[in-house]
Design a protein around this motif. Structure first.
Motif, PDB file in Angstrom:
ATOM      1  N   GLN A   1       0.821  -1.214   0.000  1.00 55.73           N
ATOM      2  CA  GLN A   1       0.000   0.000   0.000  1.00 55.73           C
ATOM      3  C   GLN A   1       0.849   1.256   0.000  1.00 55.73           C
ATOM      4  OE1 GLN A   1      -2.348  -0.827   3.498  1.00 55.73           O
ATOM      5  NE2 GLN A   1      -3.965  -1.882   2.323  1.00 55.73           N
ATOM      6  N   LYS A   2       1.992   1.206   0.652  1.00 55.62           N
ATOM      7  CA  LYS A   2       2.876   2.368   0.686  1.00 55.62           C
ATOM      8  C   LYS A   2       3.395   2.699  -0.710  1.00 55.62           C
ATOM      9  CE  LYS A   2       6.803   4.262   3.263  1.00 55.62           C
ATOM     10  NZ  LYS A   2       7.798   4.004   4.333  1.00 55.62           N
ATOM     11  N   LEU A   3       3.505   1.675  -1.563  1.00 52.42           N
ATOM     12  CA  LEU A   3       3.964   1.878  -2.933  1.00 52.42           C
ATOM     13  C   LEU A   3       2.835   2.330  -3.856  1.00 52.42           C
ATOM     14  CD1 LEU A   3       6.347  -1.173  -3.386  1.00 52.42           C
ATOM     15  CD2 LEU A   3       6.999   1.232  -3.228  1.00 52.42           C
ATOM     16  N   GLY A   4       1.621   2.440  -3.308  1.00 47.07           N
ATOM     17  CA  GLY A   4       0.501   2.936  -4.090  1.00 47.07           C
ATOM     18  C   GLY A   4      -0.418   1.870  -4.644  1.00 47.07           C
ATOM     19  N   PHE A   5      -0.261   0.612  -4.184  1.00 49.85           N
ATOM     20  CA  PHE A   5      -1.124  -0.474  -4.648  1.00 49.85           C
ATOM     21  C   PHE A   5      -2.211  -0.750  -3.607  1.00 49.85           C
ATOM     22  CE2 PHE A   5       2.917  -0.961  -6.779  1.00 49.85           C
ATOM     23  CZ  PHE A   5       2.544  -1.259  -8.086  1.00 49.85           C
ATOM     24  N   LYS A   6      -3.324  -1.322  -4.058  1.00 50.15           N
ATOM     25  CA  LYS A   6      -4.413  -1.630  -3.138  1.00 50.15           C
ATOM     26  C   LYS A   6      -4.004  -2.692  -2.136  1.00 50.15           C
ATOM     27  CE  LYS A   6      -8.151  -0.422  -6.329  1.00 50.15           C
ATOM     28  NZ  LYS A   6      -9.338  -0.914  -7.066  1.00 50.15           N
ATOM     29  N   GLY A   7      -3.155  -3.593  -2.551  1.00 50.94           N
ATOM     30  CA  GLY A   7      -2.701  -4.666  -1.673  1.00 50.94           C
ATOM     31  C   GLY A   7      -1.615  -5.472  -2.339  1.00 50.94           C
ATOM     32  N   TYR A   8      -1.200  -6.537  -1.685  1.00 51.63           N
ATOM     33  CA  TYR A   8      -0.124  -7.370  -2.201  1.00 51.63           C
ATOM     34  C   TYR A   8      -0.455  -8.008  -3.555  1.00 51.63           C
ATOM     35  CZ  TYR A   8       3.031 -11.339  -2.638  1.00 51.63           C
ATOM     36  OH  TYR A   8       3.933 -12.258  -3.115  1.00 51.63           O
ATOM     37  N   PRO A   9      -1.688  -8.514  -3.784  1.00 54.13           N
ATOM     38  CA  PRO A   9      -1.984  -9.119  -5.088  1.00 54.13           C
ATOM     39  C   PRO A   9      -1.760  -8.161  -6.258  1.00 54.13           C
ATOM     40  CG  PRO A   9      -3.655  -9.740  -3.505  1.00 54.13           C
ATOM     41  CD  PRO A   9      -2.818  -8.693  -2.835  1.00 54.13           C
ATOM     42  N   ASP A  10      -2.131  -6.881  -6.081  1.00 50.52           N
ATOM     43  CA  ASP A  10      -1.922  -5.904  -7.150  1.00 50.52           C
ATOM     44  C   ASP A  10      -0.437  -5.673  -7.398  1.00 50.52           C
ATOM     45  OD1 ASP A  10      -4.599  -5.534  -7.604  1.00 50.52           O
ATOM     46  OD2 ASP A  10      -4.786  -3.833  -6.243  1.00 50.52           O
ATOM     47  N   LEU A  11       0.341  -5.586  -6.317  1.00 50.70           N
ATOM     48  CA  LEU A  11       1.784  -5.399  -6.463  1.00 50.70           C
ATOM     49  C   LEU A  11       2.401  -6.614  -7.149  1.00 50.70           C
ATOM     50  CD1 LEU A  11       4.468  -4.014  -6.008  1.00 50.70           C
ATOM     51  CD2 LEU A  11       4.470  -4.877  -3.664  1.00 50.70           C
ATOM     52  N   LYS A  12       2.001  -7.806  -6.734  1.00 44.40           N
ATOM     53  CA  LYS A  12       2.545  -9.028  -7.332  1.00 44.40           C
ATOM     54  C   LYS A  12       2.224  -9.090  -8.829  1.00 44.40           C
ATOM     55  CE  LYS A  12       0.725 -13.087  -6.288  1.00 44.40           C
ATOM     56  NZ  LYS A  12       0.441 -14.379  -5.611  1.00 44.40           N
ATOM     57  N   TYR A  13       1.014  -8.701  -9.194  1.00 45.44           N
ATOM     58  CA  TYR A  13       0.621  -8.706 -10.599  1.00 45.44           C
ATOM     59  C   TYR A  13       1.471  -7.716 -11.401  1.00 45.44           C
ATOM     60  CZ  TYR A  13      -2.239  -8.181 -14.794  1.00 45.44           C
ATOM     61  OH  TYR A  13      -2.667  -8.115 -16.093  1.00 45.44           O
ATOM     62  N   SER A  14       1.698  -6.527 -10.819  1.00 43.75           N
ATOM     63  CA  SER A  14       2.493  -5.510 -11.499  1.00 43.75           C
ATOM     64  C   SER A  14       3.925  -5.989 -11.705  1.00 43.75           C
ATOM     65  CB  SER A  14       2.478  -4.207 -10.688  1.00 43.75           C
ATOM     66  OG  SER A  14       3.285  -3.219 -11.303  1.00 43.75           O
ATOM     67  N   ILE A  15       4.486  -6.633 -10.677  1.00 43.00           N
ATOM     68  CA  ILE A  15       5.841  -7.161 -10.802  1.00 43.00           C
ATOM     69  C   ILE A  15       5.891  -8.267 -11.854  1.00 43.00           C
ATOM     70  CG2 ILE A  15       7.649  -8.469  -9.600  1.00 43.00           C
ATOM     71  CD1 ILE A  15       6.965  -6.885  -7.082  1.00 43.00           C
ATOM     72  N   GLY A  16       4.848  -9.092 -11.894  1.00 42.84           N
ATOM     73  CA  GLY A  16       4.779 -10.143 -12.902  1.00 42.84           C
ATOM     74  C   GLY A  16       4.791  -9.578 -14.314  1.00 42.84           C
ATOM     75  N   GLU A  17       4.090  -8.451 -14.515  1.00 39.64           N
ATOM     76  CA  GLU A  17       4.094  -7.803 -15.831  1.00 39.64           C
ATOM     77  C   GLU A  17       5.484  -7.281 -16.177  1.00 39.64           C
ATOM     78  OE1 GLU A  17       0.988  -4.813 -15.564  1.00 39.64           O
ATOM     79  OE2 GLU A  17      -0.240  -6.027 -16.911  1.00 39.64           O
ATOM     80  N   ALA A  18       6.185  -6.715 -15.164  1.00 40.74           N
ATOM     81  CA  ALA A  18       7.537  -6.203 -15.399  1.00 40.74           C
ATOM     82  C   ALA A  18       8.485  -7.332 -15.775  1.00 40.74           C
ATOM     83  CB  ALA A  18       8.047  -5.472 -14.150  1.00 40.74           C
ATOM     84  N   VAL A  19       8.335  -8.476 -15.113  1.00 41.93           N
ATOM     85  CA  VAL A  19       9.162  -9.644 -15.426  1.00 41.93           C
ATOM     86  C   VAL A  19       8.877 -10.124 -16.850  1.00 41.93           C
ATOM     87  CG1 VAL A  19       9.618 -12.059 -14.864  1.00 41.93           C
ATOM     88  CG2 VAL A  19       9.394 -10.376 -13.024  1.00 41.93           C
ATOM     89  N   ALA A  20       7.605 -10.124 -17.226  1.00 41.89           N
ATOM     90  CA  ALA A  20       7.227 -10.572 -18.567  1.00 41.89           C
ATOM     91  C   ALA A  20       7.818  -9.668 -19.640  1.00 41.89           C
ATOM     92  CB  ALA A  20       5.706 -10.615 -18.694  1.00 41.89           C
ATOM     93  N   ARG A  21       7.837  -8.340 -19.357  1.00 39.43           N
ATOM     94  CA  ARG A  21       8.433  -7.409 -20.310  1.00 39.43           C
ATOM     95  C   ARG A  21       9.935  -7.595 -20.370  1.00 39.43           C
ATOM     96  NH1 ARG A  21       4.876  -3.718 -17.822  1.00 39.43           N
ATOM     97  NH2 ARG A  21       6.615  -2.846 -16.652  1.00 39.43           N
ATOM     98  N   GLY A  22      10.511  -7.922 -19.216  1.00 39.78           N
ATOM     99  CA  GLY A  22      11.942  -8.192 -19.153  1.00 39.78           C
ATOM    100  C   GLY A  22      12.815  -6.966 -19.092  1.00 39.78           C
ATOM    101  N   SER A  23      12.244  -5.753 -19.220  1.00 37.15           N
ATOM    102  CA  SER A  23      13.054  -4.544 -19.282  1.00 37.15           C
ATOM    103  C   SER A  23      13.533  -4.077 -17.929  1.00 37.15           C
ATOM    104  CB  SER A  23      12.247  -3.418 -19.933  1.00 37.15           C
ATOM    105  OG  SER A  23      11.068  -3.169 -19.198  1.00 37.15           O
ATOM    106  N   ASP A  24      12.866  -4.510 -16.848  1.00 36.93           N
ATOM    107  CA  ASP A  24      13.210  -4.008 -15.521  1.00 36.93           C
ATOM    108  C   ASP A  24      13.936  -5.031 -14.667  1.00 36.93           C
ATOM    109  OD1 ASP A  24      11.865  -1.658 -16.129  1.00 36.93           O
ATOM    110  OD2 ASP A  24       9.954  -2.529 -15.517  1.00 36.93           O
ATOM    111  N   VAL A  25      14.192  -6.205 -15.201  1.00 38.17           N
ATOM    112  CA  VAL A  25      14.846  -7.245 -14.434  1.00 38.17           C
ATOM    113  C   VAL A  25      16.288  -7.381 -14.889  1.00 38.17           C
ATOM    114  CG1 VAL A  25      14.803  -9.672 -13.781  1.00 38.17           C
ATOM    115  CG2 VAL A  25      12.666  -8.458 -14.229  1.00 38.17           C
ATOM    116  N   PRO A  26      17.264  -7.277 -13.988  1.00 44.08           N
ATOM    117  CA  PRO A  26      18.658  -7.403 -14.388  1.00 44.08           C
ATOM    118  C   PRO A  26      18.905  -8.686 -15.160  1.00 44.08           C
ATOM    119  CG  PRO A  26      18.500  -6.704 -12.104  1.00 44.08           C
ATOM    120  CD  PRO A  26      17.105  -7.073 -12.545  1.00 44.08           C
TER     121      PRO A  26
END
Length: 282
Positions: free
Chosen positions: A56-81
């Motif tokens: 919530q501190k990061l601006g998400f409604k809860g952990y599921p929303d944050l996890k989904y957002s991170i999953g999208e970033a991983v799928a794009r591959g641009s934000d993962v070292p």
């Protein structure tokens, strides 16, 4: 805005527990889809509510929303070292190092851009443009950045004074007036002499701009406006390179914002004069 980039950019401002959560997510982003909030809390030996509050501190409604957002970033591959790819495996060592360094610098510059909003950059550019005099100071590598920035301001027609020593800067500050600006470069923001200079400058009703890492530090507390840098790497010889790269990109944005109208004309005139000095044949 990428959730992984936001976590990296905000990490320095987090509590100890929040940094543990952040580090786990950054290091295990590709595995996070298999973790519930309770499983993540168990793995880190913290409460489930800490995971929820972190999200919530990061601006998400809860952990599921944050996890989904991170999953999208991983799928794009641009934000993962990128640790290893078929292409990098076939590349030469030098090419691989260059690619990795470029990616690290790009991430640092993007993280830094996220934590310095457009309003702040415009405010600082306006302060500098309207200042009668601009004083720039920093020690060590910060001093090199301060000197280069002062030279750029001078090309724009601004009276910019640079020092890498607090003693002569103290003498110069005695001539400061209302509306003048002191730009203080200090990566950690902890140097007592710089904090003292800020207090003296504000007593003369000047404005102070601090340039530091994105951490809570005394120098930021003395500043009227702040420029923040976020650059992280586990390799001690690489992290300073990322900091300087992100810092330069941030200062370049300020410089470009100041390049308009008469100032741009003055810059072009001064660049012509400099070119003639360097090459008298022209």
């Amino acid at each position: 805005m990428s959730s992984l980039l936001k976590i990296r950019a905000e990490r320095d401002q987090m509590s100890a527990i929040e940094r543990r959560i952040a580090d786990f997510m950054l290091e295990n982003a590709h595995l996070l889809r298999d973790y519930s909030s309770q499983q993540l809390a168990d793995a880190l030996q913290i409460s489930q509510s800490s995971v929820v509050k972190f999200s919530q501190k990061l601006g998400f409604k809860g952990y599921p929303d944050l996890k989904y957002s991170i999953g999208e970033a991983v799928a794009r591959g641009s934000d993962v070292p990128v640790k290893a790819t078929a292409k990098s495996a076939r590349a030469t060592v030098r090419e691989s190092l260059a690619e990795t360094l470029w990616q690290s610098k790009s991430r640092a510059e993007e993280e830094t851009r996220l934590i310095n909003d457009a309003g702040t950059l415009n405010e600082i550019a306006t302060l500098l443009s309207r200042a009668g005099k601009v004083f720039c100071i920093g020690f060590g590598d910060d001093g090199l950045a301060a000197q280069a920035f002062a030279q750029r301001l001078a090309l724009l027609g601004t009276l910019a004074l640079h020092h890498a020593d607090a003693v002569p800067m103290t003498a110069n500050i005695s001539s400061a007036e209302r509306g003048d600006v002191l730009v203080v470069f200090s990566e950690q923001g902890q140097h007592a002499a710089l904090n003292q200079l800020c207090r003296q400058f504000r007593e003369r009703q000047g404005k102070v701009v601090s340039v530091t890492r994105h951490t809570s530090n005394p120098l930021r507390a003395h500043a009227d406006a702040t420029l923040l840098v976020s650059a992280h790497d586990e390799r001690s010889h690489v992290q300073p390179l990322l900091y300087q790269s992100a810092l330069q990109h941030l200062l370049d944005q300020i410089f470009v914002l100041m390049c308009d109208g008469d100032r741009l004309e003055q810059l072009n005139t001064n660049l012509e004069h400099v070119q003639h000095l360097l090459d008298p044949k022209l």
